[in-house]
Scaffold this motif. Structure first.
Motif, PDB file in Angstrom:
ATOM      1  N   GLY A  27       2.444 113.441 -25.317  1.00  0.00           N
ATOM      2  CA  GLY A  27       3.250 113.610 -26.514  1.00  0.00           C
ATOM      3  C   GLY A  27       2.346 113.614 -27.729  1.00  0.00           C
ATOM      4  N   ASP A  28       2.746 114.305 -28.762  1.00  0.00           N
ATOM      5  CA  ASP A  28       1.953 114.369 -29.997  1.00  0.00           C
ATOM      6  C   ASP A  28       2.852 114.869 -31.122  1.00  0.00           C
ATOM      7  N   GLU A  29       2.349 114.793 -32.294  1.00  0.00           N
ATOM      8  CA  GLU A  29       3.021 115.371 -33.457  1.00  0.00           C
ATOM      9  C   GLU A  29       2.396 116.731 -33.751  1.00  0.00           C
ATOM     10  N   PRO A  30       3.159 117.625 -34.376  1.00  0.00           N
ATOM     11  CA  PRO A  30       2.577 118.915 -34.765  1.00  0.00           C
ATOM     12  C   PRO A  30       1.504 118.727 -35.832  1.00  0.00           C
ATOM     13  N   ALA A  31       0.693 119.758 -36.029  1.00  0.00           N
ATOM     14  CA  ALA A  31      -0.407 119.685 -36.986  1.00  0.00           C
ATOM     15  C   ALA A  31       0.075 119.364 -38.394  1.00  0.00           C
ATOM     16  N   ASP A  32       1.233 119.910 -38.798  1.00  0.00           N
ATOM     17  CA  ASP A  32       1.716 119.656 -40.155  1.00  0.00           C
ATOM     18  C   ASP A  32       2.201 118.218 -40.356  1.00  0.00           C
ATOM     19  N   LYS A  33       2.264 117.437 -39.265  1.00  0.00           N
ATOM     20  CA  LYS A  33       2.649 116.019 -39.355  1.00  0.00           C
ATOM     21  C   LYS A  33       1.468 115.104 -39.033  1.00  0.00           C
ATOM     22  N   GLY A  34       0.259 115.681 -38.891  1.00  0.00           N
ATOM     23  CA  GLY A  34      -0.937 114.881 -38.681  1.00  0.00           C
ATOM     24  C   GLY A  34      -1.451 114.832 -37.261  1.00  0.00           C
ATOM     25  N   GLY A  35      -0.772 115.477 -36.317  1.00  0.00           N
ATOM     26  CA  GLY A  35      -1.246 115.511 -34.938  1.00  0.00           C
ATOM     27  C   GLY A  35      -1.986 116.800 -34.659  1.00  0.00           C
ATOM     28  N   ASP A  37      -0.657 118.781 -32.042  1.00  0.00           N
ATOM     29  CA  ASP A  37       0.342 119.527 -31.267  1.00  0.00           C
ATOM     30  C   ASP A  37      -0.073 119.648 -29.801  1.00  0.00           C
ATOM     31  N   LEU A  38      -0.569 118.548 -29.231  1.00  0.00           N
ATOM     32  CA  LEU A  38      -1.032 118.535 -27.848  1.00  0.00           C
ATOM     33  C   LEU A  38       0.116 118.425 -26.841  1.00  0.00           C
ATOM     34  N   GLY A  39       1.297 118.121 -27.339  1.00  0.00           N
ATOM     35  CA  GLY A  39       2.465 117.980 -26.486  1.00  0.00           C
ATOM     36  C   GLY A  39       3.695 117.871 -27.357  1.00  0.00           C
ATOM     37  N   PRO A  40       4.859 117.715 -26.734  1.00  0.00           N
ATOM     38  CA  PRO A  40       6.097 117.616 -27.511  1.00  0.00           C
ATOM     39  C   PRO A  40       6.114 116.370 -28.395  1.00  0.00           C
ATOM     40  N   SER A  41       6.789 116.499 -29.529  1.00  0.00           N
ATOM     41  CA  SER A  41       6.972 115.363 -30.431  1.00  0.00           C
ATOM     42  C   SER A  41       8.117 114.495 -29.909  1.00  0.00           C
ATOM     43  N   PRO A  42       8.282 113.290 -30.436  1.00  0.00           N
ATOM     44  CA  PRO A  42       9.409 112.457 -29.998  1.00  0.00           C
ATOM     45  C   PRO A  42      10.764 113.156 -30.156  1.00  0.00           C
ATOM     46  N   TYR A  43      10.981 113.847 -31.266  1.00  0.00           N
ATOM     47  CA  TYR A  43      12.257 114.546 -31.435  1.00  0.00           C
ATOM     48  C   TYR A  43      12.372 115.752 -30.508  1.00  0.00           C
ATOM     49  N   ASP A  44      11.236 116.384 -30.162  1.00  0.00           N
ATOM     50  CA  ASP A  44      11.259 117.454 -29.158  1.00  0.00           C
ATOM     51  C   ASP A  44      11.759 116.901 -27.831  1.00  0.00           C
ATOM     52  N   LEU A  45      11.254 115.730 -27.451  1.00  0.00           N
ATOM     53  CA  LEU A  45      11.653 115.132 -26.176  1.00  0.00           C
ATOM     54  C   LEU A  45      13.109 114.689 -26.199  1.00  0.00           C
ATOM     55  N   LEU A  46      13.548 114.131 -27.324  1.00  0.00           N
ATOM     56  CA  LEU A  46      14.951 113.711 -27.438  1.00  0.00           C
ATOM     57  C   LEU A  46      15.879 114.915 -27.361  1.00  0.00           C
ATOM     58  N   THR A  47      15.521 115.977 -28.060  1.00  0.00           N
ATOM     59  CA  THR A  47      16.319 117.200 -28.041  1.00  0.00           C
ATOM     60  C   THR A  47      16.322 117.810 -26.640  1.00  0.00           C
ATOM     61  N   SER A  48      15.174 117.786 -25.979  1.00  0.00           N
ATOM     62  CA  SER A  48      15.078 118.283 -24.603  1.00  0.00           C
ATOM     63  C   SER A  48      15.937 117.461 -23.660  1.00  0.00           C
ATOM     64  N   ALA A  49      15.942 116.147 -23.838  1.00  0.00           N
ATOM     65  CA  ALA A  49      16.755 115.276 -22.980  1.00  0.00           C
ATOM     66  C   ALA A  49      18.230 115.630 -23.101  1.00  0.00           C
ATOM     67  N   LEU A  50      18.678 115.919 -24.314  1.00  0.00           N
ATOM     68  CA  LEU A  50      20.072 116.301 -24.514  1.00  0.00           C
ATOM     69  C   LEU A  50      20.381 117.614 -23.798  1.00  0.00           C
ATOM     70  N   GLY A  51      19.497 118.585 -23.913  1.00  0.00           N
ATOM     71  CA  GLY A  51      19.707 119.873 -23.239  1.00  0.00           C
ATOM     72  C   GLY A  51      19.637 119.757 -21.728  1.00  0.00           C
ATOM     73  N   GLU A  52      18.664 119.005 -21.235  1.00  0.00           N
ATOM     74  CA  GLU A  52      18.515 118.805 -19.793  1.00  0.00           C
ATOM     75  C   GLU A  52      19.756 118.144 -19.212  1.00  0.00           C
ATOM     76  N   CYS A  53      20.217 117.103 -19.866  1.00  0.00           N
ATOM     77  CA  CYS A  53      21.399 116.371 -19.404  1.00  0.00           C
ATOM     78  C   CYS A  53      22.638 117.273 -19.423  1.00  0.00           C
ATOM     79  N   THR A  54      22.761 118.086 -20.437  1.00  0.00           N
ATOM     80  CA  THR A  54      23.904 118.992 -20.540  1.00  0.00           C
ATOM     81  C   THR A  54      23.924 119.972 -19.370  1.00  0.00           C
ATOM     82  N   ALA A  55      22.790 120.606 -19.099  1.00  0.00           N
ATOM     83  CA  ALA A  55      22.718 121.575 -17.995  1.00  0.00           C
ATOM     84  C   ALA A  55      23.023 120.898 -16.659  1.00  0.00           C
ATOM     85  N   MET A  56      22.463 119.717 -16.456  1.00  0.00           N
ATOM     86  CA  MET A  56      22.682 119.005 -15.195  1.00  0.00           C
ATOM     87  C   MET A  56      24.137 118.566 -15.037  1.00  0.00           C
TER      88      MET A  56
END
Length: 140
Positions: A27-35, A37-56
């Motif tokens: 996990g990481d923050e995007p470059a414009d937030k000081g990271g 962008d080596l991986g998803p941000s915390p909000y990317d993962l939270l948003t992904s969890a919502l989508g994953e759960c919905t599909a399942m």
């Protein structure tokens, strides 16, 4: 119970190694937030969890009913509107043999996934406690 372990990687200012079960990711923050962008941000993962759960959840319900769903695609956006977090889900269900009533029911089910219920729950609690195995001088 879900257990997750997070450790800083020091590959960027905010990069972390995430271990959940047998899975590892970065996990990481995007470059414009000081990271970097080596991986998803915390909000990317939270948003992904919502989508994953919905599909399942939609898939589970369709299978339990024996309904002919070929494919489920969920797109989720997250944005801040003032102080409010707003998630928008778009659910596309493919299945030529589905009736209109079945499609309506599946969209209704999509709004009841467990992650969505957790996000909307007024009684969700988060407790932050120190790890007693870490010496006090090493705690942040």
């Amino acid at each position: 119970m879900t257990k997750v372990r997070i450790n800083e990687t020091h590959a960027s200012t905010y990069s972390v190694a995430i271990e959940v079960g047998a899975h590892s990711l970065i996990g990481d923050e995007p470059a414009d937030k000081g990271g970097l962008d080596l991986g998803p941000s915390p909000y990317d993962l939270l948003t992904s969890a919502l989508g994953e759960c919905t599909a399942m959840t939609v898939r589970w319900y369709a299978r339990s009913q024996g309904w002919p769903v070929d494919q489920i695609e969920v797109r989720v956006t997250h944005e801040k509107r003032g102080r409010q977090d707003v998630f928008t889900k778009s659910v596309h269900i493919t299945g030529d043999l589905l009736s209109d009533d079945q499609r309506v029911k599946l969209i209704e089910v999509a709004s009841k996934c467990p992650v969505q219920r957790t996000l909307l729950a007024s009684d969700t609690a988060i407790e932050t406690v120190p790890d007693i195995d870490v010496p006090a001088q090493n705690r942040a």
